[in-house]
Design a protein around this motif. Sequence first.
Motif, PDB file in Angstrom:
ATOM      1  N   THR A 110       0.067  -0.713  -4.105  1.00 30.06           N
ATOM      2  CA  THR A 110       1.485  -0.388  -3.991  1.00 30.06           C
ATOM      3  C   THR A 110       1.942   0.237  -5.302  1.00 30.06           C
ATOM      4  O   THR A 110       1.760  -0.353  -6.376  1.00 30.06           O
ATOM      5  N   VAL A 111       2.521   1.437  -5.229  1.00 34.57           N
ATOM      6  CA  VAL A 111       2.884   2.188  -6.436  1.00 34.57           C
ATOM      7  C   VAL A 111       4.355   2.565  -6.394  1.00 34.57           C
ATOM      8  O   VAL A 111       4.857   3.062  -5.380  1.00 34.57           O
ATOM      9  N   PHE A 112       5.054   2.313  -7.511  1.00 28.47           N
ATOM     10  CA  PHE A 112       6.441   2.752  -7.688  1.00 28.47           C
ATOM     11  C   PHE A 112       6.469   3.652  -8.912  1.00 28.47           C
ATOM     12  O   PHE A 112       6.199   3.212 -10.025  1.00 28.47           O
ATOM     13  N   LEU A 113       6.782   4.923  -8.702  1.00 29.76           N
ATOM     14  CA  LEU A 113       6.722   5.934  -9.754  1.00 29.76           C
ATOM     15  C   LEU A 113       8.097   6.518 -10.027  1.00 29.76           C
ATOM     16  O   LEU A 113       8.782   6.982  -9.116  1.00 29.76           O
ATOM     17  N   ILE A 114       8.512   6.494 -11.290  1.00 26.45           N
ATOM     18  CA  ILE A 114       9.715   7.191 -11.732  1.00 26.45           C
ATOM     19  C   ILE A 114       9.287   8.504 -12.358  1.00 26.45           C
ATOM     20  O   ILE A 114       8.422   8.530 -13.242  1.00 26.45           O
ATOM     21  N   THR A 115       9.863   9.603 -11.904  1.00 26.65           N
ATOM     22  CA  THR A 115       9.474  10.905 -12.439  1.00 26.65           C
ATOM     23  C   THR A 115      10.583  11.928 -12.224  1.00 26.65           C
ATOM     24  O   THR A 115      11.440  11.760 -11.355  1.00 26.65           O
ATOM     25  N   HIS A 116      10.557  12.981 -13.028  1.00 27.06           N
ATOM     26  CA  HIS A 116      11.424  14.139 -12.826  1.00 27.06           C
ATOM     27  C   HIS A 116      10.661  15.287 -12.164  1.00 27.06           C
ATOM     28  O   HIS A 116      11.247  16.301 -11.809  1.00 27.06           O
ATOM     29  N   ASN A 117       9.358  15.109 -12.054  1.00 30.11           N
ATOM     30  CA  ASN A 117       8.501  16.206 -11.606  1.00 30.11           C
ATOM     31  C   ASN A 117       8.295  16.138 -10.097  1.00 30.11           C
ATOM     32  O   ASN A 117       7.658  15.208  -9.584  1.00 30.11           O
ATOM     33  N   GLY A 157       0.786  -1.226   0.000  1.00 30.09           N
ATOM     34  CA  GLY A 157       0.000   0.000   0.000  1.00 30.09           C
ATOM     35  C   GLY A 157       0.814   1.270   0.000  1.00 30.09           C
ATOM     36  O   GLY A 157       0.243   2.370   0.032  1.00 30.09           O
ATOM     37  N   GLU A 158       2.131   1.160  -0.085  1.00 29.74           N
ATOM     38  CA  GLU A 158       2.983   2.347  -0.034  1.00 29.74           C
ATOM     39  C   GLU A 158       3.165   2.941  -1.429  1.00 29.74           C
ATOM     40  O   GLU A 158       3.240   2.226  -2.427  1.00 29.74           O
ATOM     41  N   PHE A 159       3.235   4.263  -1.485  1.00 30.89           N
ATOM     42  CA  PHE A 159       3.463   4.996  -2.731  1.00 30.89           C
ATOM     43  C   PHE A 159       4.892   5.531  -2.680  1.00 30.89           C
ATOM     44  O   PHE A 159       5.221   6.344  -1.828  1.00 30.89           O
TER      45      PHE A 159
END
Length: 234
Positions: free
Chosen positions: A182-189, A27-29
Motif C-alpha cells: 500500500t503506497v501513499f505518495l505526495i508529489t507535484h509531478n 495494495g492500492e497506490f
Amino acid sequence: MIVAQGLTKRIGSKQILKGIDFEIRPGEFVSCFGPNGAGKSTTLKILALLSKPTDGELWIDGQKADTANPVLRRKIGVISHNSLLYNNLTARENLLFYGQMYEVPHLNNRVAELLEDVGLVHVANDLVGTFSRGMQQRLSIARSLIHDPPILLMDEPFTGLDEMAKHILNSILGKLSASKHTVFLITHNFDQGLEQSDQALILVSGKIVFRCQPQNMTQEEFRQHYLASQGAFK
C-alpha cells in the motif's frame, strides 16, 4: 488498509486540515496532489503516526491509530525530506541500526539486498556524511524498506534525486505496486504520480476537492481539474 474519517488539524488559530475523508484499500497506490500549504505533509505525518489529528479518526489495518502504538509503526515506512540518516555512520551501519530497531530477521542478507537495489554496494562502508544528496536519498529509500513494511508513505521522494536515483526509485515503486504494498505518495509531478496510481486525490486549503481513478482520464484532463480546483479556492 487506511481509513481517514473527518481528519482535522489545528495549530494555534490556524486550521490546516478541515475534515478530510478517504480510504486506501490494501495494495492500492494513491497519489496526493496540491499546492504548497494545502496540508499534504500534515496529512502524511498523521498517517505516519508522527502527529495526532485535532479531531476525526484514523484506522490502519483495522486498528484505530495511536501515535504510541509500536505494532502499527512497524507496518509503516516513510520517505520524507529528512533522510533520517546518521552522517557519522556508514551506509551499511545505518541500515543495520534501523534493522535492529525493527528486529529484522536475517538482517545482514536484507541489508546486502537493499544496498544492491539502490545501487550503493560500492560505497557501503563509506560515511553517509560524504554522500551526495541523491545518494543519501537512495539510502533513505533503503532505510524505509528495511523492515519490508506493508505501507509506504512518501513526501516528494523525487526531489533532489539524480537521474540514476530517479530510475532506481521508479523501479522500486513498480516492484512495490506489483507486490501489492500500500503506497501513499505526495508529489507535484503528474507523470510520476499518475503513472502507477489506482487513486488520485487533490488537496487544496485543507480539503480534498477532487478524487479519481487516473486510468479513467487522460493526464491533461486531470491537469485541468487540478488547475480548476486551485482557482476555486483563491
